[in-house]
Design a protein around this motif. Structure first.
Motif, PDB file in Angstrom:
ATOM      1  N   ASP A 164      48.755  58.736  69.378  1.00 29.16           N
ATOM      2  CA  ASP A 164      47.359  58.491  69.047  1.00 29.16           C
ATOM      3  C   ASP A 164      46.788  59.766  68.417  1.00 29.16           C
ATOM      4  OD1 ASP A 164      47.600  56.039  70.259  1.00 29.16           O
ATOM      5  OD2 ASP A 164      46.461  56.577  72.040  1.00 29.16           O
ATOM      6  N   VAL A 165      45.865  59.583  67.500  1.00 30.24           N
ATOM      7  CA  VAL A 165      45.165  60.712  66.891  1.00 30.24           C
ATOM      8  C   VAL A 165      43.683  60.398  66.916  1.00 30.24           C
ATOM      9  CG1 VAL A 165      44.725  61.954  64.735  1.00 30.24           C
ATOM     10  CG2 VAL A 165      47.066  61.458  65.417  1.00 30.24           C
ATOM     11  N   SER A 166      42.897  61.375  67.326  1.00 27.32           N
ATOM     12  CA  SER A 166      41.445  61.238  67.325  1.00 27.32           C
ATOM     13  C   SER A 166      40.887  62.025  66.141  1.00 27.32           C
ATOM     14  CB  SER A 166      40.884  61.784  68.637  1.00 27.32           C
ATOM     15  OG  SER A 166      39.482  61.758  68.615  1.00 27.32           O
ATOM     16  N   ILE A 167      40.077  61.373  65.309  1.00 27.72           N
ATOM     17  CA  ILE A 167      39.387  62.044  64.205  1.00 27.72           C
ATOM     18  C   ILE A 167      37.939  62.213  64.651  1.00 27.72           C
ATOM     19  CG2 ILE A 167      38.667  61.940  61.797  1.00 27.72           C
ATOM     20  CD1 ILE A 167      40.996  60.024  61.294  1.00 27.72           C
ATOM     21  N   THR A 168      37.441  63.433  64.619  1.00 33.52           N
ATOM     22  CA  THR A 168      36.087  63.730  65.077  1.00 33.52           C
ATOM     23  C   THR A 168      35.333  64.464  63.975  1.00 33.52           C
ATOM     24  OG1 THR A 168      36.932  63.960  67.330  1.00 33.52           O
ATOM     25  CG2 THR A 168      34.738  64.832  66.905  1.00 33.52           C
ATOM     26  N   TRP A 169      34.073  64.063  63.744  1.00 38.54           N
ATOM     27  CA  TRP A 169      33.225  64.758  62.783  1.00 38.54           C
ATOM     28  C   TRP A 169      31.791  64.714  63.278  1.00 38.54           C
ATOM     29  CZ3 TRP A 169      35.175  59.946  62.183  1.00 38.54           C
ATOM     30  CH2 TRP A 169      34.327  58.909  61.782  1.00 38.54           C
ATOM     31  N   ALA A 170      30.956  65.584  62.724  1.00 38.21           N
ATOM     32  CA  ALA A 170      29.564  65.706  63.163  1.00 38.21           C
ATOM     33  C   ALA A 170      28.619  65.482  61.992  1.00 38.21           C
ATOM     34  CB  ALA A 170      29.320  67.081  63.767  1.00 38.21           C
ATOM     35  N   THR A 171      27.452  64.915  62.309  1.00 35.51           N
ATOM     36  CA  THR A 171      26.403  64.717  61.303  1.00 35.51           C
ATOM     37  C   THR A 171      25.048  65.050  61.914  1.00 35.51           C
ATOM     38  OG1 THR A 171      26.051  62.398  61.890  1.00 35.51           O
ATOM     39  CG2 THR A 171      27.670  62.850  60.144  1.00 35.51           C
ATOM     40  N   SER A 172      24.067  65.244  61.067  1.00 32.88           N
ATOM     41  CA  SER A 172      22.710  65.504  61.547  1.00 32.88           C
ATOM     42  C   SER A 172      21.931  64.213  61.764  1.00 32.88           C
ATOM     43  CB  SER A 172      21.963  66.419  60.576  1.00 32.88           C
ATOM     44  OG  SER A 172      21.959  65.839  59.292  1.00 32.88           O
ATOM     45  N   ALA A 173      22.401  63.090  61.220  1.00 33.27           N
ATOM     46  CA  ALA A 173      21.700  61.814  61.355  1.00 33.27           C
ATOM     47  C   ALA A 173      22.531  60.820  62.148  1.00 33.27           C
ATOM     48  CB  ALA A 173      21.391  61.231  59.970  1.00 33.27           C
ATOM     49  N   ASN A 174      21.846  59.989  62.916  1.00 31.89           N
ATOM     50  CA  ASN A 174      22.523  58.941  63.663  1.00 31.89           C
ATOM     51  C   ASN A 174      23.050  57.892  62.684  1.00 31.89           C
ATOM     52  OD1 ASN A 174      23.511  57.435  65.756  1.00 31.89           O
ATOM     53  ND2 ASN A 174      21.527  56.808  66.543  1.00 31.89           N
ATOM     54  N   ALA A 175      24.028  57.134  63.110  1.00 30.92           N
ATOM     55  CA  ALA A 175      24.586  56.070  62.275  1.00 30.92           C
ATOM     56  C   ALA A 175      24.296  54.729  62.931  1.00 30.92           C
ATOM     57  CB  ALA A 175      26.091  56.256  62.112  1.00 30.92           C
ATOM     58  N   SER A 176      23.876  53.766  62.136  1.00 26.94           N
ATOM     59  CA  SER A 176      23.660  52.418  62.645  1.00 26.94           C
ATOM     60  C   SER A 176      24.988  51.862  63.130  1.00 26.94           C
ATOM     61  CB  SER A 176      23.125  51.509  61.542  1.00 26.94           C
ATOM     62  OG  SER A 176      21.967  52.061  60.979  1.00 26.94           O
ATOM     63  N   GLU A 177      24.950  50.937  64.075  1.00 27.13           N
ATOM     64  CA  GLU A 177      26.171  50.367  64.635  1.00 27.13           C
ATOM     65  C   GLU A 177      27.079  49.835  63.521  1.00 27.13           C
ATOM     66  OE1 GLU A 177      27.844  47.623  68.125  1.00 27.13           O
ATOM     67  OE2 GLU A 177      25.960  48.671  68.259  1.00 27.13           O
ATOM     68  N   GLY A 178      28.332  50.257  63.562  1.00 29.29           N
ATOM     69  CA  GLY A 178      29.322  49.782  62.598  1.00 29.29           C
ATOM     70  C   GLY A 178      29.323  50.530  61.279  1.00 29.29           C
ATOM     71  N   THR A 179      28.422  51.507  61.091  1.00 31.06           N
ATOM     72  CA  THR A 179      28.387  52.217  59.811  1.00 31.06           C
ATOM     73  C   THR A 179      29.052  53.589  59.890  1.00 31.06           C
ATOM     74  OG1 THR A 179      26.217  53.218  60.209  1.00 31.06           O
ATOM     75  CG2 THR A 179      26.255  51.049  59.138  1.00 31.06           C
ATOM     76  N   SER A 180      29.653  53.906  61.022  1.00 32.28           N
ATOM     77  CA  SER A 180      30.405  55.144  61.174  1.00 32.28           C
ATOM     78  C   SER A 180      31.848  54.747  61.474  1.00 32.28           C
ATOM     79  CB  SER A 180      29.820  55.977  62.316  1.00 32.28           C
ATOM     80  OG  SER A 180      30.539  57.177  62.448  1.00 32.28           O
ATOM     81  N   TYR A 181      32.760  55.113  60.561  1.00 34.62           N
ATOM     82  CA  TYR A 181      34.139  54.682  60.721  1.00 34.62           C
ATOM     83  C   TYR A 181      35.087  55.564  59.907  1.00 34.62           C
ATOM     84  CZ  TYR A 181      32.912  52.298  56.345  1.00 34.62           C
ATOM     85  OH  TYR A 181      32.465  52.006  55.082  1.00 34.62           O
ATOM     86  N   ALA A 182      36.358  55.394  60.194  1.00 36.95           N
ATOM     87  CA  ALA A 182      37.411  56.064  59.426  1.00 36.95           C
ATOM     88  C   ALA A 182      38.210  54.996  58.701  1.00 36.95           C
ATOM     89  CB  ALA A 182      38.313  56.872  60.350  1.00 36.95           C
ATOM     90  N   ILE A 183      38.593  55.290  57.472  1.00 37.64           N
ATOM     91  CA  ILE A 183      39.496  54.427  56.713  1.00 37.64           C
ATOM     92  C   ILE A 183      40.835  55.153  56.678  1.00 37.64           C
ATOM     93  CG2 ILE A 183      39.968  53.337  54.495  1.00 37.64           C
ATOM     94  CD1 ILE A 183      36.895  53.510  53.994  1.00 37.64           C
ATOM     95  N   VAL A 184      41.875  54.498  57.161  1.00 39.60           N
ATOM     96  CA  VAL A 184      43.180  55.132  57.309  1.00 39.60           C
ATOM     97  C   VAL A 184      44.221  54.355  56.518  1.00 39.60           C
ATOM     98  CG1 VAL A 184      44.894  55.909  58.972  1.00 39.60           C
ATOM     99  CG2 VAL A 184      42.484  55.864  59.610  1.00 39.60           C
ATOM    100  N   HIS A 185      45.048  55.086  55.774  1.00 43.52           N
ATOM    101  CA  HIS A 185      46.085  54.465  54.952  1.00 43.52           C
ATOM    102  C   HIS A 185      47.434  55.067  55.319  1.00 43.52           C
ATOM    103  CE1 HIS A 185      47.917  52.570  51.459  1.00 43.52           C
ATOM    104  NE2 HIS A 185      48.501  53.727  51.198  1.00 43.52           N
ATOM    105  N   ASP A 186      48.381  54.211  55.710  1.00 48.68           N
ATOM    106  CA  ASP A 186      49.751  54.624  56.025  1.00 48.68           C
ATOM    107  C   ASP A 186      50.527  54.681  54.711  1.00 48.68           C
ATOM    108  OD1 ASP A 186      52.493  54.708  56.688  1.00 48.68           O
ATOM    109  OD2 ASP A 186      52.156  53.598  58.559  1.00 48.68           O
ATOM    110  N   GLU A 187      50.892  55.874  54.283  1.00 47.17           N
ATOM    111  CA  GLU A 187      51.593  56.051  53.007  1.00 47.17           C
ATOM    112  C   GLU A 187      52.966  55.382  53.009  1.00 47.17           C
ATOM    113  OE1 GLU A 187      50.743  57.803  49.981  1.00 47.17           O
ATOM    114  OE2 GLU A 187      48.766  57.491  50.852  1.00 47.17           O
ATOM    115  N   HIS A 188      53.591  55.240  54.171  1.00 47.31           N
ATOM    116  CA  HIS A 188      54.935  54.664  54.254  1.00 47.31           C
ATOM    117  C   HIS A 188      54.912  53.144  54.092  1.00 47.31           C
ATOM    118  CE1 HIS A 188      59.168  54.580  55.410  1.00 47.31           C
ATOM    119  NE2 HIS A 188      58.884  53.559  56.188  1.00 47.31           N
ATOM    120  N   THR A 189      53.980  52.480  54.774  1.00 47.00           N
ATOM    121  CA  THR A 189      53.926  51.011  54.738  1.00 47.00           C
ATOM    122  C   THR A 189      52.953  50.478  53.694  1.00 47.00           C
ATOM    123  OG1 THR A 189      52.148  50.854  56.375  1.00 47.00           O
ATOM    124  CG2 THR A 189      54.430  50.896  57.208  1.00 47.00           C
TER     125      THR A 189
END
Length: 145
Positions: A22-47
């Motif tokens: 498992d890998v956790s990606i963490t980042w910080a912002t000065s503004a709150n994010a509405s539900e569902g508008t904060s996310y990571a897009i991940v692409h597996d280069e192998h598959t």
């Protein structure tokens, strides 16, 4: 700032145990994010598969810096495959930060991941260091930058 944590300590199972790879990606912002508008897009280069992982957002009250970063966003990537390279971007309220990557360690590896962290190399002499770092990165000496 965006941080990676290999082998997250976030609970994954109901008993609080964490699945391997498992890998956790963490980042910080000065503004709150509405539900569902904060996310990571991940692409597996192998598959070639891509996925969207919704981030958990936590507010922390920091009275000494009221206009600074006050929201921590954390997306947990589960069950990643050993040896695969992953490219990712993070999104909060429509603002996207892109072009990050990491490679999962091989399963037979008995040591942790090789991670390169560097900061401002300065105005004088940093070019030689940067050239050497780029050569190391190109040779795949590191799992994450």
């Amino acid at each position: 700032q965006i941080r990676l944590a290999f082998g997250s300590k976030l609970p994954v199972n109901s008993d609080g145990s964490v699945l391997p790879w498992d890998v956790s990606i963490t980042w910080a912002t000065s503004a709150n994010a509405s539900e569902g508008t904060s996310y990571a897009i991940v692409h597996d280069e192998h598959t070639g598969k891509s996925s969207k992982v919704i981030a958990h957002v936590t507010h922390f009250n920091h009275d000494t810096n009221p206009s600074g970063f006050q929201y921590i966003h954390r997306a947990l990537l589960r069950n990643l495959t050993a040896g695969h390279m992953y490219r990712y971007s993070v999104v909060s309220n429509g603002i996207q930060r892109s072009n990050f990557s990491f490679t999962m360690p091989e399963e037979e590896s008995d040591s942790g991941p090789n991670v390169l962290v560097f900061g401002d190399l300065g105005r004088h002499g940093g070019g030689q260091t940067l050239t050497s770092l780029m050569r190391d990165v190109d040779s795949k000496a590191y799992h994450a930058l």
